[in-house]
Design a protein around this motif. Structure first.
Motif, PDB file in Angstrom:
ATOM      1  N   ASP A   1       1.112  -1.207  -0.121  1.00 45.77           N
ATOM      2  CA  ASP A   1       0.396   0.193   0.045  1.00 45.77           C
ATOM      3  C   ASP A   1       1.037   1.708  -0.436  1.00 45.77           C
ATOM      4  OD1 ASP A   1      -0.194   0.920   2.690  1.00 45.77           O
ATOM      5  OD2 ASP A   1      -0.088  -0.574   3.069  1.00 45.77           O
ATOM      6  N   LEU A   2       0.097   2.401  -0.525  1.00 47.83           N
ATOM      7  CA  LEU A   2       1.445   3.204  -0.756  1.00 47.83           C
ATOM      8  C   LEU A   2       1.380   4.286   0.542  1.00 47.83           C
ATOM      9  CD1 LEU A   2       1.910   6.559  -2.091  1.00 47.83           C
ATOM     10  CD2 LEU A   2      -0.538   7.114  -1.492  1.00 47.83           C
ATOM     11  N   TRP A   3       1.497   4.339   1.625  1.00 49.17           N
ATOM     12  CA  TRP A   3       2.129   4.239   3.167  1.00 49.17           C
ATOM     13  C   TRP A   3       2.608   3.678   3.751  1.00 49.17           C
ATOM     14  CZ3 TRP A   3       3.352   8.962   4.972  1.00 49.17           C
ATOM     15  CH2 TRP A   3       3.806   8.982   6.616  1.00 49.17           C
ATOM     16  N   THR A   4       2.865   2.413   3.250  1.00 49.58           N
ATOM     17  CA  THR A   4       3.342   1.550   3.790  1.00 49.58           C
ATOM     18  C   THR A   4       5.233   1.375   2.956  1.00 49.58           C
ATOM     19  OG1 THR A   4       1.832  -0.148   4.901  1.00 49.58           O
ATOM     20  CG2 THR A   4       4.698  -1.658   4.372  1.00 49.58           C
ATOM     21  N   ALA A   5       4.687   1.400   2.105  1.00 54.83           N
ATOM     22  CA  ALA A   5       6.018   2.022   0.569  1.00 54.83           C
ATOM     23  C   ALA A   5       6.394   3.348   0.046  1.00 54.83           C
ATOM     24  CB  ALA A   5       5.843   2.303  -0.805  1.00 54.83           C
ATOM     25  N   VAL A   6       5.857   4.045   1.682  1.00 50.73           N
ATOM     26  CA  VAL A   6       6.924   5.474   1.274  1.00 50.73           C
ATOM     27  C   VAL A   6       7.035   6.033   2.870  1.00 50.73           C
ATOM     28  CG1 VAL A   6       6.400   6.112  -0.842  1.00 50.73           C
ATOM     29  CG2 VAL A   6       4.702   6.850   1.364  1.00 50.73           C
ATOM     30  N   LYS A   7       6.014   5.456   4.251  1.00 51.40           N
ATOM     31  CA  LYS A   7       7.009   6.214   5.000  1.00 51.40           C
ATOM     32  C   LYS A   7       8.230   6.004   5.655  1.00 51.40           C
ATOM     33  CE  LYS A   7       5.367   1.907   8.071  1.00 51.40           C
ATOM     34  NZ  LYS A   7       7.081   1.884   8.492  1.00 51.40           N
ATOM     35  N   ASP A   8       9.540   4.886   5.405  1.00 47.78           N
ATOM     36  CA  ASP A   8      10.896   4.942   6.393  1.00 47.78           C
ATOM     37  C   ASP A   8      11.512   5.635   5.398  1.00 47.78           C
ATOM     38  OD1 ASP A   8       9.830   3.584   8.121  1.00 47.78           O
ATOM     39  OD2 ASP A   8       8.949   1.540   7.070  1.00 47.78           O
TER      40      ASP A   8
ATOM     41  N   THR B   1      15.039   6.108  -6.746  1.00 45.98           N
ATOM     42  CA  THR B   1      13.897   5.453  -6.842  1.00 45.98           C
ATOM     43  C   THR B   1      12.406   6.820  -7.546  1.00 45.98           C
ATOM     44  OG1 THR B   1      12.221   3.295  -5.927  1.00 45.98           O
ATOM     45  CG2 THR B   1      12.800   4.839  -4.682  1.00 45.98           C
ATOM     46  N   SER B   2      11.492   5.759  -7.120  1.00 45.86           N
ATOM     47  CA  SER B   2      10.842   6.577  -8.158  1.00 45.86           C
ATOM     48  C   SER B   2       9.086   5.550  -7.157  1.00 45.86           C
ATOM     49  CB  SER B   2      10.024   6.922  -9.883  1.00 45.86           C
ATOM     50  OG  SER B   2       9.891   5.222  -9.631  1.00 45.86           O
ATOM     51  N   LEU B   3       7.964   6.511  -7.764  1.00 44.93           N
ATOM     52  CA  LEU B   3       6.651   6.562  -6.375  1.00 44.93           C
ATOM     53  C   LEU B   3       6.377   4.635  -7.177  1.00 44.93           C
ATOM     54  CD1 LEU B   3       4.178   6.222  -4.104  1.00 44.93           C
ATOM     55  CD2 LEU B   3       2.983   7.915  -6.699  1.00 44.93           C
TER      56      LEU B   3
ATOM     57  N   GLU C   1       8.286   2.322  -8.578  1.00 42.07           N
ATOM     58  CA  GLU C   1       8.706   1.544  -8.835  1.00 42.07           C
ATOM     59  C   GLU C   1       8.803   0.831  -6.526  1.00 42.07           C
ATOM     60  OE1 GLU C   1      12.936   3.142  -8.891  1.00 42.07           O
ATOM     61  OE2 GLU C   1      12.230   2.337 -10.865  1.00 42.07           O
ATOM     62  N   VAL C   2       8.814   1.516  -5.175  1.00 33.60           N
ATOM     63  CA  VAL C   2       8.688   1.335  -4.256  1.00 33.60           C
ATOM     64  C   VAL C   2       7.006   0.890  -4.439  1.00 33.60           C
ATOM     65  CG1 VAL C   2      10.453   2.630  -3.827  1.00 33.60           C
ATOM     66  CG2 VAL C   2       7.789   4.051  -3.757  1.00 33.60           C
ATOM     67  N   LEU C   3       6.787   0.951  -4.671  1.00 36.42           N
ATOM     68  CA  LEU C   3       4.453   0.039  -5.053  1.00 36.42           C
ATOM     69  C   LEU C   3       4.410  -0.505  -5.660  1.00 36.42           C
ATOM     70  CD1 LEU C   3       2.401   3.419  -5.804  1.00 36.42           C
ATOM     71  CD2 LEU C   3       2.159   2.236  -3.372  1.00 36.42           C
ATOM     72  N   GLY C   4       5.266  -0.644  -6.604  1.00 38.04           N
ATOM     73  CA  GLY C   4       5.352  -2.396  -7.415  1.00 38.04           C
ATOM     74  C   GLY C   4       4.370  -2.689  -8.352  1.00 38.04           C
ATOM     75  N   ARG C   5       3.829  -0.979  -9.097  1.00 33.87           N
ATOM     76  CA  ARG C   5       2.783  -1.122  -9.988  1.00 33.87           C
ATOM     77  C   ARG C   5       3.429  -0.698 -11.336  1.00 33.87           C
ATOM     78  NH1 ARG C   5      -3.181  -0.022  -7.337  1.00 33.87           N
ATOM     79  NH2 ARG C   5      -2.644  -0.708  -5.477  1.00 33.87           N
ATOM     80  N   THR C   6       3.212  -0.530 -12.807  1.00 33.23           N
ATOM     81  CA  THR C   6       3.178   0.163 -13.648  1.00 33.23           C
ATOM     82  C   THR C   6       2.305   1.263 -14.347  1.00 33.23           C
ATOM     83  OG1 THR C   6       4.606  -1.924 -14.335  1.00 33.23           O
ATOM     84  CG2 THR C   6       3.655  -0.875 -15.649  1.00 33.23           C
ATOM     85  N   PRO C   7       2.611   2.258 -14.562  1.00 34.51           N
ATOM     86  CA  PRO C   7       1.706   3.590 -14.821  1.00 34.51           C
ATOM     87  C   PRO C   7       0.994   2.445 -15.920  1.00 34.51           C
ATOM     88  CG  PRO C   7       3.723   3.984 -13.806  1.00 34.51           C
ATOM     89  CD  PRO C   7       4.473   2.607 -13.837  1.00 34.51           C
TER      90      PRO C   7
ATOM     91  N   THR D   1       5.264   8.326 -18.619  1.00 41.40           N
ATOM     92  CA  THR D   1       6.209   7.776 -18.050  1.00 41.40           C
ATOM     93  C   THR D   1       6.639   8.821 -16.311  1.00 41.40           C
ATOM     94  OG1 THR D   1       6.994   7.124 -20.762  1.00 41.40           O
ATOM     95  CG2 THR D   1       8.895   7.425 -18.435  1.00 41.40           C
ATOM     96  N   ALA D   2       6.813   7.511 -15.600  1.00 41.55           N
ATOM     97  CA  ALA D   2       7.457   8.271 -14.543  1.00 41.55           C
ATOM     98  C   ALA D   2       8.696   8.608 -14.727  1.00 41.55           C
ATOM     99  CB  ALA D   2       6.854   6.792 -13.458  1.00 41.55           C
ATOM    100  N   ASP D   3       8.976   9.396 -13.464  1.00 46.76           N
ATOM    101  CA  ASP D   3      10.190  10.312 -13.754  1.00 46.76           C
ATOM    102  C   ASP D   3      10.839   9.292 -12.307  1.00 46.76           C
ATOM    103  OD1 ASP D   3      12.497  11.240 -13.846  1.00 46.76           O
ATOM    104  OD2 ASP D   3      11.886  13.305 -14.375  1.00 46.76           O
ATOM    105  N   ARG D   4      11.967  10.131 -11.250  1.00 44.43           N
ATOM    106  CA  ARG D   4      12.706  10.044 -10.022  1.00 44.43           C
ATOM    107  C   ARG D   4      11.676  10.761  -9.991  1.00 44.43           C
ATOM    108  NH1 ARG D   4      17.153  10.987  -8.519  1.00 44.43           N
ATOM    109  NH2 ARG D   4      17.108  12.700  -9.988  1.00 44.43           N
ATOM    110  N   GLY D   5      11.373   9.761  -8.588  1.00 43.90           N
ATOM    111  CA  GLY D   5      10.782  10.476  -7.291  1.00 43.90           C
ATOM    112  C   GLY D   5       8.905  10.834  -7.863  1.00 43.90           C
ATOM    113  N   PHE D   6       8.486  11.542  -7.305  1.00 45.80           N
ATOM    114  CA  PHE D   6       6.817  11.587  -7.532  1.00 45.80           C
ATOM    115  C   PHE D   6       6.962  12.801  -8.173  1.00 45.80           C
ATOM    116  CE2 PHE D   6       3.345  13.342  -5.279  1.00 45.80           C
ATOM    117  CZ  PHE D   6       1.883  12.211  -6.006  1.00 45.80           C
ATOM    118  N   ARG D   7       7.687  12.165  -9.846  1.00 50.48           N
ATOM    119  CA  ARG D   7       6.328  12.945 -10.493  1.00 50.48           C
ATOM    120  C   ARG D   7       6.795  12.046 -12.478  1.00 50.48           C
ATOM    121  NH1 ARG D   7      11.051  17.383 -10.911  1.00 50.48           N
ATOM    122  NH2 ARG D   7      11.639  17.449  -8.038  1.00 50.48           N
ATOM    123  N   ARG D   8       5.572  12.810 -13.138  1.00 49.70           N
ATOM    124  CA  ARG D   8       6.426  12.328 -14.624  1.00 49.70           C
ATOM    125  C   ARG D   8       7.006  12.935 -15.580  1.00 49.70           C
ATOM    126  NH1 ARG D   8       1.245  13.644 -18.417  1.00 49.70           N
ATOM    127  NH2 ARG D   8       2.800  13.160 -19.630  1.00 49.70           N
ATOM    128  N   ARG D   9       7.662  12.417 -16.472  1.00 48.74           N
ATOM    129  CA  ARG D   9       7.818  13.038 -17.935  1.00 48.74           C
ATOM    130  C   ARG D   9       7.190  13.957 -18.397  1.00 48.74           C
ATOM    131  NH1 ARG D   9      11.342   8.544 -18.058  1.00 48.74           N
ATOM    132  NH2 ARG D   9      13.666   8.777 -16.752  1.00 48.74           N
TER     133      ARG D   9
END
Length: 323
Positions: free
Chosen positions: A3-10, A120-122, A124-130, A315-323
């Protein structure tokens, strides 16, 4: 999937400096004095960006602020706990919901920076493909209503759907002509913004036979708000900036997915990174819905030809962004 919070909180985060940037539309819009503000957080050679939407006075107060944000935190959750201790509104906002909009500015910028500092990117940490994002263009028809506006925009942008703001003076003729245009996905009755609604019981009675087509938008700020709607929720608009916090946004996504509640999202007139962030979230959680996050130039009074079609490839960029 995580889930989103578990993927990013640490994720660790370090902030060395901050700055604000005013953004203006590229041309005339239906709103006067319209602008947004980007928050930039810098640290360890990286930059995280978030965007505040909302009223002009709130934009000015944010740009004039000097919040204590620099430092190092072992986790993103620790930094956001620090943000809890900051008084972000020395003067109370005009609307309480503005607190969520401002909070999202800081949470989205911090998430962007933390992901970038961890290389990394969002997705990648979620394990989801845009996925390609279906989007609609949102607007009103004016007063008096320009009934041909919908058909004209559809002719120029034939893949794009629409969310139309209903006005009390709409007649049956207007409804019929709008219904004849392919692509109208949503009509917005705006009865949940603190506005008085006459004969609310009668309105609910009319809506009950089509309850499976009724979506709630403005009231949805948390999981608890879903349970408080007058009609049992089947479809909701989950606007990240209206929710305000990553942890609550994560709860909403998880709840809707487990309860088979359809989701879409909407923007708040973002002009910069915030629109791409909303589009990225849509691509990860509800790409096929009527997402009200058309590229920003669709919000101009006269959108130019050649704008990106729907669905929107990104296309997802690094971080919390899109290209």
């Amino acid at each position: 999937m995580t889930d989103l919070w578990t993927a990013v909180k640490d994720l660790p985060i370090a902030i060395e400096s901050t700055s604000f940037e005013a953004l203006l539309p590229s041309g005339p819009t239906a709103l006067e004095d319209f602008s947004t503000t980007q928050l930039r957080l810098q640290g360890r050679g990286e930059e995280g960006v978030g965007e505040q939407v909302g009223m002009p006075d709130a934009q000015e107060s944010l740009r004039a602020s000097d919040f204590p944000l620099t430092g190092e935190w072992a986790t993103l959750a620790d930094f956001l706990a620090h943000v809890d201790s900051i008084d972000m509104w020395p003067e109370p906002p005009e609307y309480e919901l503005q607190r969520n909009w401002r909070r999202w500015t800081f949470e989205s910028a911090a998430l962007d920076l933390a992901l970038r500092q961890s290389a990394t990117s969002l997705p990648e940490v979620l394990g989801r493909t845009p996925q390609p994002v279906t989007f609609v263009n949102s607007f009103g028809l004016g007063d008096p209503p320009d009934i041909d506006k919908v058909a004209n925009r559809r002719a120029m942008h034939p893949t794009v759907g629409f969310k139309l703001d209903v006005a009390p003076w709409w007649t049956q003729e207007i409804m019929d002509r709008i219904a004849a245009v392919e692509g109208v996905a949503t009509v917005d009755f705006k009865g949940q913004y603190g506005l008085e609604v006459e004969d609310e019981a009668a309105v609910l009675e009319l809506l009950m036979p089509i309850a499976d087509r009724v979506s709630y938008d403005a009231p949805i700020t948390s999981v608890e708000s879903i349970g408080a709607t007058r009609i049992k929720v089947r479809i909701v608009n989950v606007k990240p900036c209206r929710v305000g916090r990553l942890q609550e946004l994560s709860r909403l996504y998880a709840h809707c997915e487990s309860a088979s509640i359809q989701m879409y999202n909407g923007g708040m007139g973002e002009l910069g990174v915030g629109r791409g962030q909303a589009q990225l979230l849509a691509s990860l959680f509800h790409p096929d819905a009527p997402n009200d996050i058309a590229p920003s130039d669709y919000n101009l009074e006269d959108p130019p030809p050649g704008l990106p079609p729907s669905p929107l490839d990104l296309t997802a960029d690094r971080g919390f962004r899109r290209r």
